[in-house]
Design an enzyme around this catalytic site. Structure first.
Site, PDB file in Angstrom:
ATOM      1  N   GLU A  17       0.846  -1.210   0.000  1.00 15.20           N
ATOM      2  CA  GLU A  17       0.000   0.000   0.000  1.00 15.20           C
ATOM      3  C   GLU A  17       0.875   1.252   0.000  1.00 15.20           C
ATOM      4  OE1 GLU A  17      -3.740   0.173   2.152  1.00 15.20           O
ATOM      5  OE2 GLU A  17      -2.883   1.808   3.324  1.00 15.20           O
ATOM      6  N   TYR A  49      -7.005   6.897  -0.128  1.00 16.55           N
ATOM      7  CA  TYR A  49      -7.801   8.052  -0.545  1.00 16.55           C
ATOM      8  C   TYR A  49      -8.139   8.897   0.679  1.00 16.55           C
ATOM      9  CZ  TYR A  49     -11.651  10.482  -2.973  1.00 16.55           C
ATOM     10  OH  TYR A  49     -12.477  11.417  -3.560  1.00 16.55           O
ATOM     11  N   HIS A  76      -8.242   3.346  -3.727  1.00 22.24           N
ATOM     12  CA  HIS A  76      -9.235   3.457  -2.662  1.00 22.24           C
ATOM     13  C   HIS A  76     -10.172   4.624  -2.982  1.00 22.24           C
ATOM     14  CE1 HIS A  76      -6.601   1.414   0.687  1.00 22.24           C
ATOM     15  NE2 HIS A  76      -6.462   0.825  -0.487  1.00 22.24           N
TER      16      HIS A  76
HETATM   17  P1  FAD Z   1     -18.450   0.420   6.714  1.00 23.51           P
HETATM   18  O1  FAD Z   1     -18.264  -0.912   6.135  1.00 23.51           O
HETATM   19  O2  FAD Z   1     -19.530   1.279   6.178  1.00 23.51           O
HETATM   20  O3  FAD Z   1     -18.626   0.257   8.292  1.00 23.51           O
HETATM   21  C1  FAD Z   1     -18.544   1.392   9.158  1.00 23.51           C
HETATM   22  C2  FAD Z   1     -19.267   1.097  10.470  1.00 23.51           C
HETATM   23  O4  FAD Z   1     -20.671   1.039  10.233  1.00 23.51           O
HETATM   24  C3  FAD Z   1     -18.901  -0.227  11.120  1.00 23.51           C
HETATM   25  O5  FAD Z   1     -18.968  -0.059  12.515  1.00 23.51           O
HETATM   26  C4  FAD Z   1     -19.990  -1.167  10.631  1.00 23.51           C
HETATM   27  O6  FAD Z   1     -20.226  -2.261  11.525  1.00 23.51           O
HETATM   28  C5  FAD Z   1     -21.189  -0.237  10.562  1.00 23.51           C
HETATM   29  N1  FAD Z   1     -22.123  -0.605   9.487  1.00 23.51           N
HETATM   30  C6  FAD Z   1     -21.802  -1.017   8.248  1.00 23.51           C
HETATM   31  N2  FAD Z   1     -22.913  -1.252   7.530  1.00 23.51           N
HETATM   32  C7  FAD Z   1     -23.951  -0.953   8.333  1.00 23.51           C
HETATM   33  C8  FAD Z   1     -25.366  -0.999   8.154  1.00 23.51           C
HETATM   34  N3  FAD Z   1     -25.906  -1.442   7.011  1.00 23.51           N
HETATM   35  N4  FAD Z   1     -26.158  -0.597   9.193  1.00 23.51           N
HETATM   36  C9  FAD Z   1     -25.616  -0.196  10.377  1.00 23.51           C
HETATM   37  N5  FAD Z   1     -24.278  -0.158  10.603  1.00 23.51           N
HETATM   38  C10 FAD Z   1     -23.460  -0.527   9.581  1.00 23.51           C
HETATM   39  N6  FAD Z   1     -10.009   5.438   5.162  1.00 23.51           N
HETATM   40  C11 FAD Z   1      -9.819   6.425   4.273  1.00 23.51           C
HETATM   41  O7  FAD Z   1     -10.303   7.551   4.505  1.00 23.51           O
HETATM   42  N7  FAD Z   1      -9.096   6.246   3.109  1.00 23.51           N
HETATM   43  C12 FAD Z   1      -8.544   5.057   2.808  1.00 23.51           C
HETATM   44  O8  FAD Z   1      -7.900   4.925   1.772  1.00 23.51           O
HETATM   45  C13 FAD Z   1      -8.729   3.962   3.714  1.00 23.51           C
HETATM   46  N8  FAD Z   1      -8.260   2.742   3.432  1.00 23.51           N
HETATM   47  C14 FAD Z   1      -8.531   1.690   4.286  1.00 23.51           C
HETATM   48  C15 FAD Z   1      -8.120   0.398   3.934  1.00 23.51           C
HETATM   49  C16 FAD Z   1      -8.365  -0.683   4.772  1.00 23.51           C
HETATM   50  C17 FAD Z   1      -7.929  -2.068   4.373  1.00 23.51           C
HETATM   51  C18 FAD Z   1      -9.038  -0.471   6.012  1.00 23.51           C
HETATM   52  C19 FAD Z   1      -9.298  -1.626   6.947  1.00 23.51           C
HETATM   53  C20 FAD Z   1      -9.480   0.799   6.358  1.00 23.51           C
HETATM   54  C21 FAD Z   1      -9.243   1.888   5.500  1.00 23.51           C
HETATM   55  N9  FAD Z   1      -9.691   3.187   5.797  1.00 23.51           N
HETATM   56  C22 FAD Z   1      -9.479   4.209   4.914  1.00 23.51           C
HETATM   57  C23 FAD Z   1     -10.374   3.448   7.077  1.00 23.51           C
HETATM   58  C24 FAD Z   1     -11.915   3.316   6.951  1.00 23.51           C
HETATM   59  O9  FAD Z   1     -12.420   4.291   6.084  1.00 23.51           O
HETATM   60  C25 FAD Z   1     -12.498   3.494   8.356  1.00 23.51           C
HETATM   61  O10 FAD Z   1     -12.130   2.408   9.168  1.00 23.51           O
HETATM   62  C26 FAD Z   1     -13.994   3.762   8.437  1.00 23.51           C
HETATM   63  O11 FAD Z   1     -14.291   4.167   9.772  1.00 23.51           O
HETATM   64  C27 FAD Z   1     -14.886   2.588   8.086  1.00 23.51           C
HETATM   65  O12 FAD Z   1     -14.909   2.358   6.757  1.00 23.51           O
HETATM   66  P2  FAD Z   1     -15.622   1.026   6.152  1.00 23.51           P
HETATM   67  O13 FAD Z   1     -15.546   1.135   4.702  1.00 23.51           O
HETATM   68  O14 FAD Z   1     -15.072  -0.150   6.822  1.00 23.51           O
HETATM   69  O15 FAD Z   1     -17.128   1.299   6.654  1.00 23.51           O
END
Ligand code: FAD
Length: 286
Positions: A17, A49, A76
């Site tokens: 990454e 991103y 991303h």
């Molecule tokens: P989601 O999958 O939407 O989940 C977020 C929260 O909401 C979780 O607690 C989940 O349990 C809950 N949730 C999900 N779906 C629902 C639903 N339908 N109803 C109710 N609750 C729900 N951040 C950046 O800004 N840029 C990056 O490039 C970046 N890269 C990353 C790469 C990896 C591999 C990882 C693990 C994280 C990365 N992050 C990045 C951080 C990430 O954006 C944060 O951890 C963020 O808080 C959650 O994103 P998510 O896509 O996992 O969210």
């Protein structure tokens, strides 16, 4: 190439990454690090991103640089502080550059965000929009130690399943420092019907200050034995870095040895770290 093809192929995959610069004056040094990491010819490279408060302006450009070196690029894209129009523009930009893979993320919720006027709430909504616009290979994030906002590990998995059902074709984990946590998480995910490939995300800790930052933001469990070794080297930055690289390499090795075929290294724009880890695993990744 699509990430799913790479990580389900005959050879184990090792990917890295990188993160884009926050400002234009840092562009050349980041681009230089990206070029050096690309020279290692990893299975693919991901480009973050706007993570950690950085800008999102250069993600597409760095993803394009990666591709120009013949390495598959995973861009991303986050949505919580964006809107439908901006997301659409970014998707078309990536498509125009020939990028085939997107890691669809919600993003962390910034303090300034007006939560009453959101166009996106969760990553699955972004996945819907990407999938309905194009044929990108779309992945998502997952959390072996549970997402910090989740009320429980069970709920977190339940929502992860929804994300997968919306078209997420592979998952990359948040960093973890104890492989058993990862193995147990994959078991639990399989039990709730999450069948997509799960890439193990490994963060090499190369300085004591990095450890402090990780503890402050991630809530990761750090094995006592690892903490002890880190404390031993805290006054010797060179030896500390070497120890961190070796720990990450061993973590990756054990993951492959346990039958997993995809490891992603959070290489933090450090070619020497990426190169040493790759070298330490050359008997496995060939
Ligand atoms: P989601 O999958 O939407 O989940 C977020 C929260 O909401 C979780 O607690 C989940 O349990 C809950 N949730 C999900 N779906 C629902 C639903 N339908 N109803 C109710 N609750 C729900 N951040 C950046 O800004 N840029 C990056 O490039 C970046 N890269 C990353 C790469 C990896 C591999 C990882 C693990 C994280 C990365 N992050 C990045 C951080 C990430 O954006 C944060 O951890 C963020 O808080 C959650 O994103 P998510 O896509 O996992 O969210």
């Amino acid at each position: 190439m699509r990430i799913t093809e790479i990580i389900t192929g005959a050879t184990p995959s090792l990917s890295f990454e990188v993160f884009p610069p926050k400002t234009n004056d840092k562009y050349e040094s980041v681009a230089g690090a990206v070029r050096e990491i690309a020279k290692l010819n990893p299975s693919f490279m991901s480009v973050t991103y706007g993570a950690g408060g950085g800008t999102s302006e250069y993600t597409a450009k760095i993803a394009e640089e990666v591709k120009s070196y013949g390495v598959t690029s995973l861009a991303h894209l986050s949505c919580i502080s964006s809107n439908k129009e901006l997301v659409k523009t970014q998707i078309h930009k990536l498509k125009g550059l020939g990028i085939e893979n997107i890691l669809a993320l919600r993003g962390d919720i910034p303090d300034w965000l007006d939560k009453n006027n959101l166009q996106y709430h969760y990553a699955y909504e972004l996945i819907d929009d990407i999938k309905s616009a194009t044929d990108f290979c779309v992945g998502g994030a997952c959390y072996p130690e549970c997402h910090p906002e989740s009320e429980s590990a069970e709920k977190d998995l339940e929502y992860l399943k929804i994300k997968v059902d919306h078209g997420c074709e592979f998952l990359t984990t948040q960093m973890f420092f104890d492989n058993d946590i990862f193995f147990r998480f994959v078991d639990r995910a399989r039990k709730v019907g999450i069948e997509v490939p799960i890439i193990a995300g490994i963060m090499p800790i190369t300085s004591f200050s990095q450890l402090d930052r990780i503890r402050a933001i991630s809530g990761n469990e750090i094995p006592k034995s690892f903490l002890k070794v880190m404390e031993k080297y805290m006054d010797n930055p060179v030896a500390f870095k070497q120890m961190g690289i070796e720990y990450a390499t061993e973590q990756a090795r054990k993951i492959y040895e346990n039958g997993f075929s995809a490891v992603h290294i959070y290489s933090m724009n450090k070619p020497e770290v990426a190169s040493q880890i790759q070298n330490g695993l050359k008997d496995i990744i060939k």
